[in-house]
Design an enzyme around this catalytic site. Structure first.
Site: not given
Ligand SMILES: NC(=O)C1=CN([C@@H]2O[C@H](COP(=O)(O)OP(=O)(O)OC[C@H]3O[C@@H](n4cnc5c(N)ncnc54)[C@H](OP(=O)(O)O)[C@@H]3O)[C@@H](O)[C@H]2O)C=CC1
Ligand SMILES: O=C(O)C1=N[C@H](C(=O)O)C[C@H](O)C1
Length: 266
Positions: A155, A159
């Protein structure tokens, strides 16, 4: 048909931004509000990158869930926050679709009993990409024939959780069909701690973090004289969005917790 009214938590994040665009551009979806720890009281359209997308911004959960008419919460934040969001949403009668990874077994059990108590659907999807779900299903199939398995997940370096939710889910699916087995030499010794990766029922999981990567995983199956590798790559976050759309539509039809989109896709 009535539109599904949706709140997106984490809208400024990499995934949240895509999810907001998905909701905005989907005919039967309506963006009811966003939950953002910054920008409380603003309209989303006033925030850079969201021009033309109108929705109220809330930072306070109770204020948001009590004043917004919504049926679904899409959470894409962090595990700690995502768990609070999901629990609170269920308390307010809102169905969570959680893409956030890093939830513990106890978190899942808690959400399982809460969904049962409230008779509301909740979907926790460690990976929304159809290719990744197939990669997990194919890995489970292969594990019936190969007992020595190493998972390498790769990743981007922003992350927070390791191993990835996808790697954990893959190992759990494999464990359903594979007897626990300690792999490698019985006397092997790590001269650098962590060299053999994380251990789940004897399988090894290795987490690579590098700038430039998005989300990639390969599952390697070894046997005398042969190697099977099953690999999936997400090259952008749009790859996850058809799964998010499916999860939102499905969560409206169920009244239990579903952990993993493989349980939704036939
Ligand atoms: N299920 C799937 O297919 C996928 C899942 N994911 C998961 O999704 C999640 C987000 O990933 P990603 O978008 O890359 O992460 P980012 O860090 O880009 O986004 C996370 C968001 O959460 C907000 N956040 C963080 N802490 C807090 C808090 N205490 N209160 C409120 N909001 C908060 C951040 O705000 P701020 O900018 O203010 O920090 C930011 O907007 C991760 O857990 C990742 O593993 C990711 C890709 C695919
Ligand atoms: O954080 C990410 O980017 C992603 N998170 C998910 C995971 O933890 O598996 C899904 C995907 O791999 C992207």
């Amino acid at each position: 048909m009535d539109k599904i009214k949706i709140i997106v938590a984490g809208p400024r994040g990499r995934m949240g931004l895509e999810a907001v665009k998905l909701v905005h551009n989907t005919e039967n979806f309506e963006l009811a509000a966003v939950l953002d720890r910054k920008n409380n009281g603003m309209n989303l359209s006033e925030i850079g990158g969201f021009e033309g997308i109108h929705a109220p911004v809330y930072s306070d959960l109770d204020e948001c869930f009590s004043s917004v008419d919504a049926q679904v919460l899409i959470d894409l934040t962090t595990p700690e926050v995502g768990m609070v969001h999901a629990e609170k949403a269920l308390e307010y009668g809102i169905r969570p679709v959680v893409g956030t990874t890093g939830f513990s077994k106890e978190d899942l059990e808690r959400l399982d009993s809460l969904t049962a108590e409230k008779e509301l659907g909740c979907i926790i999807a460690p990976n929304f990409a159809i290719g990744a779900i197939l990669m997990m299903k194919f890995s489970q199939m292969a594990a019936k024939y190969f007992e020595d398995i190493e998972v390498i997940e790769m990743h981007h370096d922003q992350k927070l959780d390791a191993p990835s939710g996808t790697a954990v889910k893959t190992a759990q699916l494999i464990s359903e069909v594979r007897e626990d087995k300690i792999q490698g030499h019985p006397s092997e010794k790590e001269t650098l701690p962590g060299a053999r990766g994380a251990d789940m029922n004897g399988m090894r999981i290795h987490s690579v973090r590098l700038p430039g990567l998005v989300a990639h995983q390969q599952v390697m199956f070894g046997m005398e004289g042969q190697l099977l590798t099953i690999r999936h790559d997400s090259f952008n976050r749009a790859s996850f969005m058809s799964g998010v759309k499916l999860a939102v539509e499905e969560v409206m039809k169920i009244d239990v917790l579903v952990y993993g989109l493989e349980n939704v896709i036939e």
